[in-house]
Design a protein around this motif. Structure first.
Motif, PDB file in Angstrom:
ATOM      1  N   ILE A  21      34.296  50.044  93.091  1.00 57.38           N
ATOM      2  CA  ILE A  21      33.530  48.815  93.225  1.00 57.38           C
ATOM      3  C   ILE A  21      32.985  48.419  91.853  1.00 57.38           C
ATOM      4  CG2 ILE A  21      31.522  47.727  94.286  1.00 57.38           C
ATOM      5  CD1 ILE A  21      31.839  49.612  96.628  1.00 57.38           C
ATOM      6  N   THR A  22      33.333  47.223  91.403  1.00 59.44           N
ATOM      7  CA  THR A  22      32.877  46.740  90.105  1.00 59.44           C
ATOM      8  C   THR A  22      31.686  45.796  90.219  1.00 59.44           C
ATOM      9  OG1 THR A  22      34.531  44.959  90.196  1.00 59.44           O
ATOM     10  CG2 THR A  22      35.161  47.006  89.076  1.00 59.44           C
ATOM     11  N   SER A  23      31.540  45.141  91.365  1.00 61.44           N
ATOM     12  CA  SER A  23      30.397  44.239  91.559  1.00 61.44           C
ATOM     13  C   SER A  23      30.229  43.946  93.038  1.00 61.44           C
ATOM     14  CB  SER A  23      30.580  42.932  90.777  1.00 61.44           C
ATOM     15  OG  SER A  23      31.699  42.219  91.264  1.00 61.44           O
ATOM     16  N   VAL A  24      29.063  43.386  93.375  1.00 67.25           N
ATOM     17  CA  VAL A  24      28.748  42.987  94.749  1.00 67.25           C
ATOM     18  C   VAL A  24      28.139  41.596  94.709  1.00 67.25           C
ATOM     19  CG1 VAL A  24      27.374  43.475  96.809  1.00 67.25           C
ATOM     20  CG2 VAL A  24      28.357  45.365  95.506  1.00 67.25           C
ATOM     21  N   SER A  25      28.623  40.716  95.566  1.00 68.19           N
ATOM     22  CA  SER A  25      28.044  39.382  95.690  1.00 68.19           C
ATOM     23  C   SER A  25      27.657  39.160  97.151  1.00 68.19           C
ATOM     24  CB  SER A  25      29.036  38.310  95.220  1.00 68.19           C
ATOM     25  OG  SER A  25      30.197  38.298  96.042  1.00 68.19           O
ATOM     26  N   PHE A  26      27.080  37.988  97.425  1.00 67.31           N
ATOM     27  CA  PHE A  26      26.619  37.679  98.783  1.00 67.31           C
ATOM     28  C   PHE A  26      27.088  36.282  99.152  1.00 67.31           C
ATOM     29  CE2 PHE A  26      23.684  40.625  96.796  1.00 67.31           C
ATOM     30  CZ  PHE A  26      23.647  41.665  97.730  1.00 67.31           C
ATOM     31  N   ASP A  27      27.588  36.148 100.388  1.00 64.14           N
ATOM     32  CA  ASP A  27      28.086  34.856 100.835  1.00 64.14           C
ATOM     33  C   ASP A  27      26.928  33.952 101.256  1.00 64.14           C
ATOM     34  OD1 ASP A  27      27.261  35.729 103.349  1.00 64.14           O
ATOM     35  OD2 ASP A  27      29.288  36.201 104.035  1.00 64.14           O
ATOM     36  N   ALA A  28      27.269  32.784 101.819  1.00 70.03           N
ATOM     37  CA  ALA A  28      26.249  31.806 102.187  1.00 70.03           C
ATOM     38  C   ALA A  28      25.282  32.327 103.250  1.00 70.03           C
ATOM     39  CB  ALA A  28      26.922  30.528 102.680  1.00 70.03           C
ATOM     40  N   LYS A  29      25.719  33.293 104.056  1.00 71.08           N
ATOM     41  CA  LYS A  29      24.870  33.864 105.096  1.00 71.08           C
ATOM     42  C   LYS A  29      24.139  35.112 104.629  1.00 71.08           C
ATOM     43  CE  LYS A  29      27.676  32.113 108.935  1.00 71.08           C
ATOM     44  NZ  LYS A  29      28.433  32.487 110.167  1.00 71.08           N
ATOM     45  N   GLY A  30      24.297  35.460 103.354  1.00 70.42           N
ATOM     46  CA  GLY A  30      23.624  36.641 102.822  1.00 70.42           C
ATOM     47  C   GLY A  30      24.360  37.934 103.067  1.00 70.42           C
ATOM     48  N   GLN A  31      25.583  37.851 103.581  1.00 72.48           N
ATOM     49  CA  GLN A  31      26.366  39.055 103.844  1.00 72.48           C
ATOM     50  C   GLN A  31      27.022  39.533 102.548  1.00 72.48           C
ATOM     51  OE1 GLN A  31      26.280  40.634 106.814  1.00 72.48           O
ATOM     52  NE2 GLN A  31      24.834  39.016 107.372  1.00 72.48           N
ATOM     53  N   PRO A  32      27.020  40.874 102.308  1.00 72.00           N
ATOM     54  CA  PRO A  32      27.584  41.391 101.057  1.00 72.00           C
ATOM     55  C   PRO A  32      29.102  41.292 101.010  1.00 72.00           C
ATOM     56  CG  PRO A  32      26.899  43.194 102.487  1.00 72.00           C
ATOM     57  CD  PRO A  32      26.435  41.925 103.146  1.00 72.00           C
ATOM     58  N   VAL A  33      29.615  40.982  99.825  1.00 73.14           N
ATOM     59  CA  VAL A  33      31.049  40.949  99.548  1.00 73.14           C
ATOM     60  C   VAL A  33      31.308  41.906  98.387  1.00 73.14           C
ATOM     61  CG1 VAL A  33      33.037  39.551  98.874  1.00 73.14           C
ATOM     62  CG2 VAL A  33      31.226  38.559 100.302  1.00 73.14           C
ATOM     63  N   ILE A  34      32.192  42.874  98.608  1.00 73.49           N
ATOM     64  CA  ILE A  34      32.487  43.889  97.601  1.00 73.49           C
ATOM     65  C   ILE A  34      33.657  43.430  96.744  1.00 73.49           C
ATOM     66  CG2 ILE A  34      33.310  46.259  97.272  1.00 73.49           C
ATOM     67  CD1 ILE A  34      31.849  46.988  99.840  1.00 73.49           C
ATOM     68  N   HIS A  35      33.560  43.697  95.446  1.00 72.76           N
ATOM     69  CA  HIS A  35      34.623  43.307  94.524  1.00 72.76           C
ATOM     70  C   HIS A  35      35.140  44.551  93.792  1.00 72.76           C
ATOM     71  CE1 HIS A  35      33.591  39.034  95.023  1.00 72.76           C
ATOM     72  NE2 HIS A  35      32.336  39.459  95.006  1.00 72.76           N
ATOM     73  N   MET A  36      36.453  44.679  93.771  1.00 77.43           N
ATOM     74  CA  MET A  36      37.121  45.702  92.978  1.00 77.43           C
ATOM     75  C   MET A  36      37.996  44.949  91.983  1.00 77.43           C
ATOM     76  SD  MET A  36      38.024  48.622  95.840  1.00 77.43           S
ATOM     77  CE  MET A  36      38.949  47.507  96.891  1.00 77.43           C
ATOM     78  N   GLY A  37      37.430  44.634  90.817  1.00 77.48           N
ATOM     79  CA  GLY A  37      38.128  43.742  89.917  1.00 77.48           C
ATOM     80  C   GLY A  37      38.166  42.357  90.522  1.00 77.48           C
ATOM     81  N   ASN A  38      39.370  41.813  90.697  1.00 75.04           N
ATOM     82  CA  ASN A  38      39.538  40.484  91.306  1.00 75.04           C
ATOM     83  C   ASN A  38      39.761  40.558  92.815  1.00 75.04           C
ATOM     84  OD1 ASN A  38      39.575  38.728  88.828  1.00 75.04           O
ATOM     85  ND2 ASN A  38      41.276  40.063  88.301  1.00 75.04           N
ATOM     86  N   ALA A  39      39.797  41.738  93.375  1.00 74.92           N
ATOM     87  CA  ALA A  39      39.979  41.904  94.820  1.00 74.92           C
ATOM     88  C   ALA A  39      38.627  41.874  95.518  1.00 74.92           C
ATOM     89  CB  ALA A  39      40.698  43.218  95.122  1.00 74.92           C
ATOM     90  N   SER A  40      38.556  41.158  96.633  1.00 73.40           N
ATOM     91  CA  SER A  40      37.306  41.026  97.374  1.00 73.40           C
ATOM     92  C   SER A  40      37.504  41.455  98.818  1.00 73.40           C
ATOM     93  CB  SER A  40      36.812  39.571  97.337  1.00 73.40           C
ATOM     94  OG  SER A  40      36.668  39.117  96.015  1.00 73.40           O
ATOM     95  N   LEU A  41      36.492  42.089  99.387  1.00 77.17           N
ATOM     96  CA  LEU A  41      36.558  42.487 100.793  1.00 77.17           C
ATOM     97  C   LEU A  41      35.163  42.548 101.371  1.00 77.17           C
ATOM     98  CD1 LEU A  41      36.826  46.296 101.092  1.00 77.17           C
ATOM     99  CD2 LEU A  41      37.261  45.274  98.896  1.00 77.17           C
TER     100      LEU A  41
END
Length: 252
Positions: free
Chosen positions: A203-223
């Motif tokens: 995991i290289t970074s973590v972001s959050f969508d419009a509902k506040g749910q976490p989105v995991i990033h592995m480079g350019n891959a998101s899940l």
């Protein structure tokens, strides 16, 4: 078509009424019809001011209405407290998700990523029966980049071992990719079930969508966090036994 009231038929000079559309009729969410504590208190005071002096409100009736007002206020305060608590729990969960940065995960996903000419994600396919597997790596526009023939495989996990090359063995551009799999039974039938994509990476970074749910990033891959099936300490994937499953046998 315009509909007129029966007691006001249209004449030759009548102006047609505006049709009912979302522009001419105000649309609300219904919240203005809900009785809040302020509206309840106003209603009670109005009732007291306009009561019949010769037949005033009974004490028991007034006490009952005041009790209802008190319950309504408590419910409103409770709802506000729950909303505050929900926001606090969500913020706490978001903070805990940030601690996953740097860890390695395995997830049910088909996302791939290339950064600085190297893959960020290890891809594999899990099958539940003996079949023939062919994987296709596609870019973000759906164009095929690489074909990987895995041949006939037994039930289990089978790695793609994609090194970031296209069918001409050139390194592809950095960005997000994904893989699609075609599984054929030994009798030549396309398998719709029993074939599951899986990815693993750091995991290289973590972001959050419009509902506040976490989105995991592995480079350019998101899940999504819900797709994660295992969390490992950094370096665990590299220490796993090499050669597990089938590798790439043929491109193009």
């Amino acid at each position: 078509m315009t509909i007129y009231a029966a007691n006001n038929p249209p004449s030759g000079n009548s102006t047609p009424l505006k049709p009912w559309t979302k522009e001419t009729v105000k649309v609300t969410d219904g919240s203005e019809r809900q009785l809040g504590k302020d509206a309840f208190l106003l209603l009670l005071l109005t009732q007291l001011q306009n009561q019949d002096p010769t037949n005033p409100m009974e004490n028991t009736e007034m006490t009952a209405q005041l009790a209802q007002f008190s319950q309504l206020e408590q419910l409103a305060n409770m709802n506000s407290a729950i909303e505050t608590m929900t926001g606090y729990i969500q913020a706490q969960n978001q903070f805990q998700t940030l601690t996953m940065i740097g860890k390695e995960v395995m997830a049910e996903n088909d996302q791939l990523s290339i950064t600085d000419g190297k893959p960020d994600v290890e891809a594999s396919v899990i099958t539940t029966e003996t079949c023939k597997l062919v994987a296709y790596v596609v870019d973000s526009k759906g164009n095929r980049v690489r074909q990987i023939n895995l041949g006939t495989v037994e039930p289990g996990e089978h790695k793609l071992n994609w090194k970031g090359e296209n069918d001409k063995n050139d390194i592809v551009a950095d960005g997000a990719y994904k893989f699609q799999v075609t599984a054929t039974s030994l009798t030549g039938e396309i398998l719709e079930d029993g074939v599951y994509p899986q990815v693993a990476g750091k995991i290289t970074s973590v972001s959050f969508d419009a509902k506040g749910q976490p989105v995991i990033h592995m480079g350019n891959a998101s899940l999504a966090l819900g797709q994660v099936i295992q969390i490992l300490e950094a370096g665990s994937l590299a220490s796993k036994e090499e050669g597990e499953g089938e590798g790439e046998t043929e491109g193009g």
